[in-house]
Design a protein around this motif. Structure first.
Motif, PDB file in Angstrom:
ATOM      1  N   ALA A   1       0.832  -1.210   0.000  1.00  0.00           N
ATOM      2  CA  ALA A   1       0.000   0.000   0.000  1.00  0.00           C
ATOM      3  C   ALA A   1       0.864   1.256   0.000  1.00  0.00           C
ATOM      4  CB  ALA A   1      -0.930  -0.016   1.208  1.00  0.00           C
ATOM      5  N   ARG A   2       1.943   1.226   0.775  1.00  0.00           N
ATOM      6  CA  ARG A   2       2.817   2.411   0.848  1.00  0.00           C
ATOM      7  C   ARG A   2       3.538   2.636  -0.470  1.00  0.00           C
ATOM      8  NH1 ARG A   2       4.299   6.494   0.637  1.00  0.00           N
ATOM      9  NH2 ARG A   2       5.758   7.710   1.899  1.00  0.00           N
ATOM     10  N   LEU A   3       3.994   1.565  -1.116  1.00  0.00           N
ATOM     11  CA  LEU A   3       4.677   1.710  -2.403  1.00  0.00           C
ATOM     12  C   LEU A   3       3.712   2.189  -3.484  1.00  0.00           C
ATOM     13  CD1 LEU A   3       6.939  -1.488  -2.385  1.00  0.00           C
ATOM     14  CD2 LEU A   3       7.646   0.894  -2.048  1.00  0.00           C
ATOM     15  N   THR A   4       2.462   1.711  -3.432  1.00  0.00           N
ATOM     16  CA  THR A   4       1.472   2.184  -4.396  1.00  0.00           C
ATOM     17  C   THR A   4       1.230   3.669  -4.239  1.00  0.00           C
ATOM     18  OG1 THR A   4       0.406   0.014  -4.377  1.00  0.00           O
ATOM     19  CG2 THR A   4      -0.881   1.859  -5.235  1.00  0.00           C
ATOM     20  N   GLN A   5       1.145   4.124  -2.994  1.00  0.00           N
ATOM     21  CA  GLN A   5       0.958   5.552  -2.747  1.00  0.00           C
ATOM     22  C   GLN A   5       2.166   6.358  -3.219  1.00  0.00           C
ATOM     23  OE1 GLN A   5       0.567   6.524   1.393  1.00  0.00           O
ATOM     24  NE2 GLN A   5      -0.042   8.640   1.025  1.00  0.00           N
ATOM     25  N   LEU A   6       3.344   5.739  -3.124  1.00  0.00           N
ATOM     26  CA  LEU A   6       4.557   6.450  -3.522  1.00  0.00           C
ATOM     27  C   LEU A   6       4.621   6.676  -5.024  1.00  0.00           C
ATOM     28  CD1 LEU A   6       7.471   7.525  -3.017  1.00  0.00           C
ATOM     29  CD2 LEU A   6       8.242   5.155  -3.210  1.00  0.00           C
ATOM     30  N   VAL A   7       4.320   5.650  -5.799  1.00  0.00           N
ATOM     31  CA  VAL A   7       4.557   5.719  -7.239  1.00  0.00           C
ATOM     32  C   VAL A   7       3.344   6.162  -8.041  1.00  0.00           C
ATOM     33  CG1 VAL A   7       6.349   3.966  -7.090  1.00  0.00           C
ATOM     34  CG2 VAL A   7       4.002   3.276  -7.556  1.00  0.00           C
ATOM     35  N   LEU A   8       2.151   6.122  -7.449  1.00  0.00           N
ATOM     36  CA  LEU A   8       0.945   6.496  -8.184  1.00  0.00           C
ATOM     37  C   LEU A   8       0.320   7.734  -7.562  1.00  0.00           C
ATOM     38  CD1 LEU A   8      -0.737   3.020  -8.835  1.00  0.00           C
ATOM     39  CD2 LEU A   8       0.648   4.395 -10.394  1.00  0.00           C
ATOM     40  N   GLY A   9       0.088   8.698  -8.400  1.00  0.00           N
ATOM     41  CA  GLY A   9      -0.486   9.968  -7.977  1.00  0.00           C
ATOM     42  C   GLY A   9      -0.545  10.896  -9.173  1.00  0.00           C
ATOM     43  N   PRO A  10      -1.322  11.956  -9.124  1.00  0.00           N
ATOM     44  CA  PRO A  10      -1.429  12.835 -10.301  1.00  0.00           C
ATOM     45  C   PRO A  10      -0.107  13.459 -10.702  1.00  0.00           C
ATOM     46  CG  PRO A  10      -2.505  13.803  -8.371  1.00  0.00           C
ATOM     47  CD  PRO A  10      -2.194  12.391  -8.023  1.00  0.00           C
ATOM     48  N   GLU A  11       0.670  13.926  -9.726  1.00  0.00           N
ATOM     49  CA  GLU A  11       1.957  14.530 -10.060  1.00  0.00           C
ATOM     50  C   GLU A  11       2.946  13.479 -10.558  1.00  0.00           C
ATOM     51  OE1 GLU A  11       0.359  15.129  -7.259  1.00  0.00           O
ATOM     52  OE2 GLU A  11      -0.202  17.244  -7.477  1.00  0.00           O
ATOM     53  N   GLN A  12       2.932  12.295  -9.928  1.00  0.00           N
ATOM     54  CA  GLN A  12       3.836  11.242 -10.397  1.00  0.00           C
ATOM     55  C   GLN A  12       3.514  10.834 -11.831  1.00  0.00           C
ATOM     56  OE1 GLN A  12       2.575  11.526  -7.367  1.00  0.00           O
ATOM     57  NE2 GLN A  12       3.581  10.238  -5.852  1.00  0.00           N
ATOM     58  N   LEU A  13       2.236  10.712 -12.161  1.00  0.00           N
ATOM     59  CA  LEU A  13       1.859  10.342 -13.522  1.00  0.00           C
ATOM     60  C   LEU A  13       2.287  11.412 -14.520  1.00  0.00           C
ATOM     61  CD1 LEU A  13      -1.705   8.823 -12.933  1.00  0.00           C
ATOM     62  CD2 LEU A  13       0.444   7.615 -13.312  1.00  0.00           C
ATOM     63  N   ALA A  14       2.151  12.684 -14.141  1.00  0.00           N
ATOM     64  CA  ALA A  14       2.617  13.759 -15.022  1.00  0.00           C
ATOM     65  C   ALA A  14       4.125  13.687 -15.222  1.00  0.00           C
ATOM     66  CB  ALA A  14       2.213  15.116 -14.444  1.00  0.00           C
ATOM     67  N   CYS A  15       4.855  13.341 -14.155  1.00  0.00           N
ATOM     68  CA  CYS A  15       6.314  13.186 -14.277  1.00  0.00           C
ATOM     69  C   CYS A  15       6.656  12.013 -15.194  1.00  0.00           C
ATOM     70  CB  CYS A  15       6.933  12.971 -12.899  1.00  0.00           C
ATOM     71  SG  CYS A  15       6.917  14.429 -11.830  1.00  0.00           S
ATOM     72  N   TYR A  16       5.892  10.930 -15.091  1.00  0.00           N
ATOM     73  CA  TYR A  16       6.152   9.782 -15.964  1.00  0.00           C
ATOM     74  C   TYR A  16       5.951  10.145 -17.434  1.00  0.00           C
ATOM     75  CZ  TYR A  16       5.767   7.114 -11.602  1.00  0.00           C
ATOM     76  OH  TYR A  16       5.943   6.643 -10.337  1.00  0.00           O
ATOM     77  N   VAL A  17       4.902  10.927 -17.722  1.00  0.00           N
ATOM     78  CA  VAL A  17       4.646  11.336 -19.103  1.00  0.00           C
ATOM     79  C   VAL A  17       5.825  12.160 -19.636  1.00  0.00           C
ATOM     80  CG1 VAL A  17       3.166  12.734 -20.583  1.00  0.00           C
ATOM     81  CG2 VAL A  17       2.140  11.235 -18.874  1.00  0.00           C
ATOM     82  N   CYS A  18       6.276  13.129 -18.840  1.00  0.00           N
ATOM     83  CA  CYS A  18       7.412  13.960 -19.263  1.00  0.00           C
ATOM     84  C   CYS A  18       8.667  13.127 -19.428  1.00  0.00           C
ATOM     85  CB  CYS A  18       7.653  15.077 -18.250  1.00  0.00           C
ATOM     86  SG  CYS A  18       6.328  16.301 -18.136  1.00  0.00           S
TER      87      CYS A  18
ATOM     88  N   PRO B   1      11.213  17.987 -12.033  1.00  0.00           N
ATOM     89  CA  PRO B   1      11.287  18.379 -10.612  1.00  0.00           C
ATOM     90  C   PRO B   1      10.312  19.491 -10.260  1.00  0.00           C
ATOM     91  CG  PRO B   1      13.246  19.110 -11.805  1.00  0.00           C
ATOM     92  CD  PRO B   1      12.510  18.209 -12.720  1.00  0.00           C
ATOM     93  N   ALA B   2       9.984  20.368 -11.228  1.00  0.00           N
ATOM     94  CA  ALA B   2       9.004  21.415 -10.942  1.00  0.00           C
ATOM     95  C   ALA B   2       7.636  20.811 -10.641  1.00  0.00           C
ATOM     96  CB  ALA B   2       8.913  22.381 -12.126  1.00  0.00           C
ATOM     97  N   ILE B   3       7.239  19.793 -11.404  1.00  0.00           N
ATOM     98  CA  ILE B   3       5.970  19.111 -11.134  1.00  0.00           C
ATOM     99  C   ILE B   3       6.020  18.445  -9.758  1.00  0.00           C
ATOM    100  CG2 ILE B   3       4.469  17.230 -11.880  1.00  0.00           C
ATOM    101  CD1 ILE B   3       5.300  17.862 -14.751  1.00  0.00           C
ATOM    102  N   GLY B   4       7.182  17.879  -9.429  1.00  0.00           N
ATOM    103  CA  GLY B   4       7.318  17.289  -8.100  1.00  0.00           C
ATOM    104  C   GLY B   4       7.126  18.306  -6.990  1.00  0.00           C
TER     105      GLY B   4
ATOM    106  N   VAL C   1       3.902  21.195  -2.689  1.00  0.00           N
ATOM    107  CA  VAL C   1       3.086  22.312  -2.208  1.00  0.00           C
ATOM    108  C   VAL C   1       1.655  21.869  -1.940  1.00  0.00           C
ATOM    109  CG1 VAL C   1       2.168  24.574  -2.838  1.00  0.00           C
ATOM    110  CG2 VAL C   1       4.547  24.009  -3.362  1.00  0.00           C
ATOM    111  N   ARG C   2       1.123  21.018  -2.838  1.00  0.00           N
ATOM    112  CA  ARG C   2      -0.231  20.520  -2.638  1.00  0.00           C
ATOM    113  C   ARG C   2      -0.328  19.704  -1.355  1.00  0.00           C
ATOM    114  NH1 ARG C   2      -3.287  15.961  -3.989  1.00  0.00           N
ATOM    115  NH2 ARG C   2      -1.482  14.932  -4.948  1.00  0.00           N
ATOM    116  N   GLY C   3       0.664  18.867  -1.116  1.00  0.00           N
ATOM    117  CA  GLY C   3       0.645  18.069   0.097  1.00  0.00           C
ATOM    118  C   GLY C   3       0.790  18.907   1.347  1.00  0.00           C
ATOM    119  N   LEU C   4       1.693  19.907   1.301  1.00  0.00           N
ATOM    120  CA  LEU C   4       1.854  20.784   2.467  1.00  0.00           C
ATOM    121  C   LEU C   4       0.597  21.592   2.724  1.00  0.00           C
ATOM    122  CD1 LEU C   4       5.517  22.044   1.933  1.00  0.00           C
ATOM    123  CD2 LEU C   4       4.719  20.356   3.581  1.00  0.00           C
TER     124      LEU C   4
END
Length: 265
Positions: free
Chosen positions: A50-67, A175-178, A183-186
Motif C-alpha cells: 500500500a505504501r509503495l502504491t501511494q509512492l509511485v501512483l499519484g497525479p503529479e507522479q503520472l505527469a512526471c512519468y509522461v514527461c 522536478p518542478a511538477i514534483g 506544495v499541494r501536500g503541504l
C-alpha cells in the motif's frame, strides 16, 4: 572508416563497478553491525504494498512519468540519428590512398561524387565536405576551406544543441511538477480540518507523505533523465569532432594550394 583515437578513453562503466564494489565492501559490514535484521524488518513493515502504491501512483507522479517517457523517446531518436550519421565515415566520400592530392579542378567532381554516394541523404560529414570542396573550387585556398569546415562544424553543433531545447525543458519540468505536488501536500497538511488533535495529526501525516513522495519520484526521474541526456549530448559532440578530424585528415591536408606554392617559390 573509423577515426583513430588520439587518447585513451576512460573506462567509465568499469570504474562504476569498482566504485560500487568499494562502497559496498565498506558499507555492508557497518550495516550488518549496526542495523542487521531488525532494520530490515522495520523497513519491510513500513514499505508495504500500500505504501509503495501511494509512492509511485499519484497525479503529479503520472505527469512526471509522461514527461520522462516523452524525453526518453526524443533522446532515443536523437541517439539513433547520431548512430546513423556514423555510416558516412564508412562511405568513400574522399580519396584515402596514401599520397593522394586534391587539385582545384577535382573539387566539383568530388562534390558531385559526395552527393551520389550519400544519395542526397542528410549527413553532417558529407555536408562539411561538400561545403569545403565548394569553397576550394572558388578560392583555391586551403586556409579558406579550413575556415569553412570549422564554421560549419560550429553551425552543426549549435543546431544539435538547439534541438535539445524540449528535452532540457522536460528535465526542468519534472522536478518542478514534483514541487507542485509538494506544495499541494503541504497545503493539505496545514489545511486539514479534523474534530480532534489525533485526527488532525493523522491527516497531516498522510498529506506530508504525498508531498515528499512527489518530490522523491520527480528527483529520481530527473537524475535518470539527465544521465541519458548527457550520453546523447556526448555522442553528438563526438560525432561533430570526428567529422572535423576526418576533414582535417582526408580533405584539408590533401589540398593543393597554388597560393602557398607560389609564395614558397
Amino acid at each position: 572508416m573509423t577515426i583513430p583515437a588520439s587518447h585513451r578513453p576512460a573506462r567509465e562503466w568499469f570504474l562504476l563497478v569498482v566504485a560500487l564494489a568499494v562502497v559496498g565492501g565498506i558499507a555492508a559490514p557497518f550495516w550488518e553491525l549496526f542495523a542487521g535484521s531488525a532494520a530490515r524488518a522495520d523497513w519491510a513493515s513500513k514499505w508495504n504494498q500500500a505504501r509503495l502504491t501511494q509512492l509511485v501512483l499519484g497525479p503529479e507522479q503520472l505527469a512526471c512519468y509522461v514527461c520522462f517517457v516523452w524525453a526518453c523517446l526524443i533522446l532515443f531518436s536523437r541517439y539513433r540519428e547520431a548512430r546513423r550519421q556514423r555510416a558516412a565515415f564508412h562511405m568513400e566520400l574522399l580519396p584515402t590512398e596514401e599520397g593522394a592530392r586534391i587539385l582545384p579542378e577535382d573539387a566539383r567532381p568530388l562534390a558531385r561524387k559526395v552527393e551520389q554516394v550519400t544519395a542526397r541523404r542528410p549527413f553532417i560529414l558529407a555536408n562539411m565536405i561538400r561545403l569545403g570542396l565548394g569553397k576550394y573550387a572558388v578560392s583555391k585556398s586551403a586556409p579558406d576551406v579550413a575556415e569553412v569546415v570549422r564554421n560549419q562544424a560550429d553551425v552543426e553543433l549549435s543546431r544539435l544543441v538547439t534541438g535539445m531545447a524540449v528535452v532540457h525543458y522536460l528535465a526542468w519540468a519534472i522536478p518542478a511538477i514534483g514541487f507542485v505536488g509538494t506544495v499541494r501536500g503541504l497545503g493539505g497538511a496545514f489545511g486539514a480540518d479534523a474534530p480532534s488533535i489525533d485526527a488532525f495529526t493523522a491527516q497531516a501525516k498522510e498529506q506530508l507523505k504525498i508531498a515528499f513522495d512527489c518530490t522523491l519520484v520527480a528527483l529520481l526521474l530527473s537524475l535518470v533523465l539527465m544521465y541519458f541526456l548527457n550520453i546523447v549530448q556526448r555522442a553528438e559532440e563526438v560525432l561533430v569532432v570526428d567529422a572535423q578530424e576526418y576533414c582535417q585528415e582526408h580533405l584539408l591536408l590533401r589540398l593543393y594550394d597554388p597560393q602557398a606554392v607560389g609564395m614558397a617559390d
